[in-house]
Structures are given as structure tokens and as C-alpha cells.
Scaffold this active site. Structure first.
Site, PDB file in Angstrom:
ATOM      1  N   ARG A  61       0.821  -1.206   0.000  1.00  0.00           N
ATOM      2  CA  ARG A  61       0.000   0.000   0.000  1.00  0.00           C
ATOM      3  C   ARG A  61       0.859   1.261   0.000  1.00  0.00           C
ATOM      4  O   ARG A  61       0.546   2.253  -0.668  1.00  0.00           O
ATOM      5  CB  ARG A  61      -0.932  -0.020   1.211  1.00  0.00           C
ATOM      6  CG  ARG A  61      -1.866   1.191   1.294  1.00  0.00           C
ATOM      7  CD  ARG A  61      -2.886   1.036   2.408  1.00  0.00           C
ATOM      8  NE  ARG A  61      -3.644   2.269   2.585  1.00  0.00           N
ATOM      9  CZ  ARG A  61      -3.632   3.007   3.689  1.00  0.00           C
ATOM     10  NH1 ARG A  61      -2.910   2.638   4.732  1.00  0.00           N
ATOM     11  NH2 ARG A  61      -4.332   4.113   3.761  1.00  0.00           N
ATOM     12  N   HIS A  94       0.481   4.010  -2.890  1.00  0.00           N
ATOM     13  CA  HIS A  94       0.020   5.375  -2.632  1.00  0.00           C
ATOM     14  C   HIS A  94       1.112   6.411  -2.879  1.00  0.00           C
ATOM     15  O   HIS A  94       0.816   7.541  -3.260  1.00  0.00           O
ATOM     16  CB  HIS A  94      -0.504   5.483  -1.203  1.00  0.00           C
ATOM     17  CG  HIS A  94      -1.872   4.900  -1.037  1.00  0.00           C
ATOM     18  ND1 HIS A  94      -2.844   5.475  -0.222  1.00  0.00           N
ATOM     19  CD2 HIS A  94      -2.452   3.810  -1.582  1.00  0.00           C
ATOM     20  CE1 HIS A  94      -3.952   4.747  -0.284  1.00  0.00           C
ATOM     21  NE2 HIS A  94      -3.731   3.723  -1.101  1.00  0.00           N
ATOM     22  N   TRP A 112     -11.633  -8.121   1.888  1.00  0.00           N
ATOM     23  CA  TRP A 112     -12.096  -8.469   0.540  1.00  0.00           C
ATOM     24  C   TRP A 112     -12.153  -9.985   0.368  1.00  0.00           C
ATOM     25  O   TRP A 112     -13.039 -10.491  -0.295  1.00  0.00           O
ATOM     26  CB  TRP A 112     -11.151  -7.896  -0.513  1.00  0.00           C
ATOM     27  CG  TRP A 112     -11.281  -6.435  -0.776  1.00  0.00           C
ATOM     28  CD1 TRP A 112     -12.152  -5.828  -1.645  1.00  0.00           C
ATOM     29  CD2 TRP A 112     -10.507  -5.382  -0.188  1.00  0.00           C
ATOM     30  NE1 TRP A 112     -11.964  -4.466  -1.632  1.00  0.00           N
ATOM     31  CE2 TRP A 112     -10.961  -4.166  -0.745  1.00  0.00           C
ATOM     32  CE3 TRP A 112      -9.476  -5.347   0.749  1.00  0.00           C
ATOM     33  CZ2 TRP A 112     -10.408  -2.923  -0.399  1.00  0.00           C
ATOM     34  CZ3 TRP A 112      -8.929  -4.122   1.095  1.00  0.00           C
ATOM     35  CH2 TRP A 112      -9.395  -2.932   0.529  1.00  0.00           C
TER      36      TRP A 112
END
Length: 331
Positions: free
Chosen positions: A93, A97, A238
Site C-alpha cells: 500500500r 500510494h 475483501w
């Protein structure tokens, strides 16, 4: 929660990963046996116990020894007491990002500069929780002072993908770190908003120079992780194995039945079968959009193709806006 031109040298094709397939086989066997796993990634919560400081490593390496850096990264991924026992997802991540702020028209943002070190970018809502990853890598920056933060953050993301059973991601050094003055941060709002639909997704990723196929491939990173209400406002995983990279995100999206979740939080979806998994509006948009859906169905059927396309797109993402030296080689 997390979520994809320019002219640059295309990365080499990614290799297959048999070890990852074996890991996923073990996990699948556990699921058949009736076990459900609850794992995490994109907005990982802080550890309940222990320090972010990793154990000591070999304290010396020659400048340019990126294999030594990768070895050090691998050694800090697994830790008891942090989410599901791995920092891998939050490192993916961070790389995502740090890179996803790129704007092709102005050639601003992106991984070059490592500007998330500075305010206000480090305080953007989309980057909530990433101080965990930045602090985790700080001892490695001290151990290998010759590597830039921009190279370290992206190499950590690429290494984590492979260590979690995903494909090798082509990576090369050459990113620079920007000084704090003048203020180098890109504006807020360049990362995907999970509450939006297909039009927003295209606005975000087309701005960087991605096409529909690459958008869907990059979205497969949601195989890793969960959302936390303290970060994004959304809640839940998820999938059932968010510390293992696979094409299960696409399989679940296609094969499970999704309904709106009834709760006090923002709109999200839950699977009718177990009500244990979730999808965001941006995830459902991939299934509902006529141009995105064929790629979703392809990746659900063909993990090898997904791995190939993801490795290419993720490498591209981490290279946007970077003027690599001629001698830069993929490792």
C-alpha cells in the site's frame, strides 16, 4: 482502502511463482475443510504489542547492493501481533500510494521524491495508517544510507508482492528524494475514492496514463487486505487470505453474490453466502462496467495472466515520472 501515457522502457515479463501456487493450495484446502480465515492489508491497524523496530541485520553493504536490501525487507515482513502476522500488505500500500499521485499532464507527483515524508501529504486521509510502513522501513534506511527513500519504499512493495506468493515485479533504482523546501507535495484527491464508480476510476487512472485493462489488473491488489473503520470508514476483508497474492479477488467478485450491507457506515457490499467478505463501490464498478468486466472474468479464470499483467502495471505505476539513468538495470 486502496485501489491505476507516458513513454518509458517496458519492464521485462514476470516469471511464474510455483511457491505461491503451493501456498494458495494449502489455503484452499483449509477452506474446503470448512475453515474461514480473517486476514488484512490495505488499511492495516496498528500492532497491539511490540515495537515497530525490526531486529538487527547485517550492518554493512556496498552501495548498490539491492539484493542485500531485499533480504533485509524479507526479514521484517512476518511479525506476531500485527494484523495477520505480516507487514507485507501495508508495504504494498505504501508503494502504491506513494506512486499513485502522479499526473501525466503536469509530470508531478508519483514515487519520485518520496514526498509522503512531508506534510500535508503524510496527513491525507487516503494515506491514513501508512506511518506504520514508513516507520518500519526507517531502520533499513539507516542500515543502507545510500538508498533513497523513494527507491526503498517501492522496492519494499515489489519485494512484499513476491514474498506473499505474487509475481516478481520488475524494479530498478534511480528515484530521487526531494528536499522539504520548496513544498514538493502533490495536491490531495489524486488517489481513488472507494465510494465512487467507474467514471471516477477512469478519471484517476487515465490521469496517470493507464488503460482499462491495467486498471483492472492493479485493482487485483485487493486480494491483499481489509478495510478498517478507523481509517477509511469501510469495514472488513475483501477475501479470505489477504496475506497471499492470488486471483481470488476476481473469483470472489464473479462467483459470489453481493448485496448492500445494512449498517451505519458508508455504502459497501457483503457476500450473501457468508456475509464475512466485503466489496467497495469501486470494486463492484469493475463488475458492472461493460469494458472492465471482460478483464475481471479473464483474471478470475487465468491467474497466470493476472500475475503477468499485474507485475507489468505495478512496475509501470512505480516508475511514473521517473527519469532513470541510462545504466539503471532491472533486478
Amino acid at each position: 482502502s486502496g485501489g491505476p501515457g507516458l513513454v518509458f522502457a517496458p519492464p521485462p515479463p514476470a516469471a511464474s511463482n510455483n511457491a505461491g501456487n503451493w501456498i494458495r493450495g494449502v489455503l484452499a484446502a483449509g477452506l474446503v475443510g470448512g475453515g474461514l480465515f480473517s486476514y488484512a492489508l490495505f488499511t492495516s491497524k496498528l500492532p497491539q504489542k511490540g515495537s515497530l523496530t525490526p531486529p538487527p541485520f547485517v550492518t554493512s553493504s556496498k552501495p548498490g547492493d539491492y539484493e542485500a536490501v531485499k533480504t533485509a525487507i524479507r526479514s521484517i515482513l512476518d511479525v506476531e501481533g500485527y494484523d495477520d502476522g505480516s507487514y507485507g500488505p501495508v508495504l504494498v500500500r505504501l508503494a502504491w500510494h506513494a506512486s499513485g499521485s502522479y499526473d501525466a499532464k503536469t509530470n508531478t507527483g508519483g514515487s519520485n521524491g518520496a514526498t509522503m515524508r512531508f506534510s500535508p501529504e503524510c496527513e491525507f486521509g487516503a494515506n491514513a495508517g501508512l506511518q506504520v510502513a514508513r516507520e518500519l522501513l526507517e531502520p533499513l534506511k539507516k542500515q543502507f544510507p545510500w538508498i533513497t527513500y523513494a527507491d526503498l519504499w517501492t522496492l519494499a512493495g515489489a519485494t512484499a508482492v513476491e514474498e506473499m506468493g505474487g509475481p516478481p515485479v520488475p524494479w530498478r533504482a534511480g528515484r530521487e528524494d526531494k528536499p522539504p523546501v520548496p513544498a514538493p507535495c502533490p495536491p490531495d484527491g489524486r488517489l481513488p475514492d472507494a465510494a465512487q464508480g467507474a467514471a471516477h476510476i477512469r478519471d484517476i487512472f487515465y490521469r496517470m496514463g493507464f488503460n482499462d485493462q491495467e486498471i483492472v489488473a492493479l485493482s487485483g491488489a485487493h486480494a491483499l487486505g481489509r478495510c478498517h473503520t478507523t481509517r477509511s470508514g469501510f469495514d472488513g476483508p475483501w477475501g479470505n487470505s489477504p496475506t497471499t497474492m492470488s486471483n481470488m479477488y476476481f473469483q470472489d467478485l464473479v462467483n459470489r453474490h453481493w448485496q448492500k450491507r445494512t449498517w451505519k457506515g458508508p455504502l459497501q457490499y457483503e457476500d450473501k453466502e457468508s456475509k464475512a467478505l466485503m466489496m467497495l463501490p469501486t470494486d463492484m464498478a469493475l463488475l458492472w462496467d461493460k469494458a472492465f468486466k471482460p478483464w475481471v472474468k479473464l483474471y478470475a479464470k487465468d491467474e497466470e495472466r493476472f500475475f503477468k499483467d499485474f507485475a507489468s502495471a505495478f512496475s509501470k505505476l512505480m516508475e511514473l515520472g521517473v527519469a532513470f539513468p541510462l545504466e539503471a538495470k532491472y533486478i
